[in-house]
Write a protein that holds these residues in place. Structure first.
Motif, PDB file in Angstrom:
ATOM      1  N   LEU A 173       5.691  -5.323   0.127  1.00  0.00           N
ATOM      2  CA  LEU A 173       6.348  -5.143  -0.983  1.00  0.00           C
ATOM      3  C   LEU A 173       5.662  -5.406  -2.277  1.00  0.00           C
ATOM      4  O   LEU A 173       5.743  -4.497  -3.163  1.00  0.00           O
ATOM      5  N   ALA A 174       4.806  -6.369  -2.239  1.00  0.00           N
ATOM      6  CA  ALA A 174       3.912  -6.662  -3.441  1.00  0.00           C
ATOM      7  C   ALA A 174       2.913  -5.258  -3.890  1.00  0.00           C
ATOM      8  O   ALA A 174       2.736  -4.919  -4.755  1.00  0.00           O
ATOM      9  N   LEU A 175       2.399  -5.066  -2.612  1.00  0.00           N
ATOM     10  CA  LEU A 175       1.608  -3.895  -3.126  1.00  0.00           C
ATOM     11  C   LEU A 175       2.249  -2.475  -3.357  1.00  0.00           C
ATOM     12  O   LEU A 175       1.828  -1.765  -3.981  1.00  0.00           O
ATOM     13  N   VAL A 176       3.582  -2.211  -2.888  1.00  0.00           N
ATOM     14  CA  VAL A 176       4.294  -1.135  -3.303  1.00  0.00           C
ATOM     15  C   VAL A 176       4.464  -1.454  -4.651  1.00  0.00           C
ATOM     16  O   VAL A 176       4.334  -0.394  -5.408  1.00  0.00           O
ATOM     17  N   GLY A 177       4.957  -2.523  -5.029  1.00  0.00           N
ATOM     18  CA  GLY A 177       5.271  -2.675  -6.438  1.00  0.00           C
ATOM     19  C   GLY A 177       4.369  -2.515  -7.426  1.00  0.00           C
ATOM     20  O   GLY A 177       4.219  -2.221  -8.603  1.00  0.00           O
ATOM     21  N   LYS A 178       2.757  -2.625  -6.830  1.00  0.00           N
ATOM     22  CA  LYS A 178       1.733  -2.427  -7.720  1.00  0.00           C
ATOM     23  C   LYS A 178       1.397  -0.901  -7.766  1.00  0.00           C
ATOM     24  O   LYS A 178       0.494  -0.696  -8.716  1.00  0.00           O
ATOM     25  N   SER A 179       1.621  -0.396  -6.685  1.00  0.00           N
ATOM     26  CA  SER A 179       1.128   1.110  -6.858  1.00  0.00           C
ATOM     27  C   SER A 179       1.986   1.898  -7.543  1.00  0.00           C
ATOM     28  O   SER A 179       2.891   1.697  -8.125  1.00  0.00           O
ATOM     29  N   ASP A 180       1.723   3.361  -7.148  1.00  0.00           N
ATOM     30  CA  ASP A 180       2.632   4.323  -7.829  1.00  0.00           C
ATOM     31  C   ASP A 180       3.604   4.922  -6.860  1.00  0.00           C
ATOM     32  O   ASP A 180       4.158   6.105  -7.151  1.00  0.00           O
ATOM     33  N   CYS A 181       3.876   4.194  -5.809  1.00  0.00           N
ATOM     34  CA  CYS A 181       4.809   4.764  -4.836  1.00  0.00           C
ATOM     35  C   CYS A 181       6.032   4.998  -5.285  1.00  0.00           C
ATOM     36  O   CYS A 181       6.629   6.034  -4.835  1.00  0.00           O
ATOM     37  N   LEU A 182       6.532   4.142  -6.017  1.00  0.00           N
ATOM     38  CA  LEU A 182       7.939   4.500  -6.526  1.00  0.00           C
ATOM     39  C   LEU A 182       8.116   5.331  -7.587  1.00  0.00           C
ATOM     40  O   LEU A 182       9.242   5.676  -8.216  1.00  0.00           O
ATOM     41  N   THR A 183       6.921   5.945  -7.940  1.00  0.00           N
ATOM     42  CA  THR A 183       7.205   7.251  -8.861  1.00  0.00           C
ATOM     43  C   THR A 183       7.707   8.337  -7.897  1.00  0.00           C
ATOM     44  O   THR A 183       8.690   9.166  -8.708  1.00  0.00           O
TER      45      THR A 183
END
Length: 128
Positions: A48-58
């Motif tokens: 969850l933390a890694l997804v939040g820091k990445s561009d995945c939610l773009t």
């Protein structure tokens, strides 16, 4: 006069830096309160933390399709399939296409295999 302006600018800069610290603390506090709803698996929380820091939610949203499929749809399709964590982690790193339509997933070669697996475990934890 210039010295006074420089001093006030410096004081303003320091004050604004201090307020950013408080905002960061507030965000972490609010994410801690929502993280109790998720499973207490440390690997899932890391993901969850890694997804939040990445561009995945773009390109991905949790419930709705965007450029890419919704995380919950991915979880529904792959949660109980053997080898899905390794397979999906490979797709995160290398990219892929054809499983959800014609738009390819951008490769993320800077993400380690360990981090990609944690991110996938988070996504798969979203299955209803």
């Amino acid at each position: 006069m210039k010295k006074t302006l420089i001093i006030f600018s410096f004081v303003g800069l320091i004050a604004s830096c201090g307020s950013n610290e408080n905002k960061t603390t507030d965000k972490s506090t609010s994410s801690e309160s929502t993280s109790t709803e998720a499973p207490a698996d440390p690997e899932v929380e890391k993901g969850l933390a890694l997804v939040g820091k990445s561009d995945c939610l773009t390109c991905h949203k949790i419930l709705d399709n965007a450029t890419g499929p919704a995380y919950q749809a991915i979880a529904e399709r792959y949660k109980d399939k053997p080898g899905s964590v390794d397979s999906l982690a490979h797709k995160v790193i290398k990219g892929g296409s054809g499983n959800w339509g014609t738009i390819p997933m951008t490769p993320h070669p800077a993400i380690s295999e360990e981090d990609a697996k944690a991110m996938v475990k988070y996504v798969l934890s979203l299955k209803k």
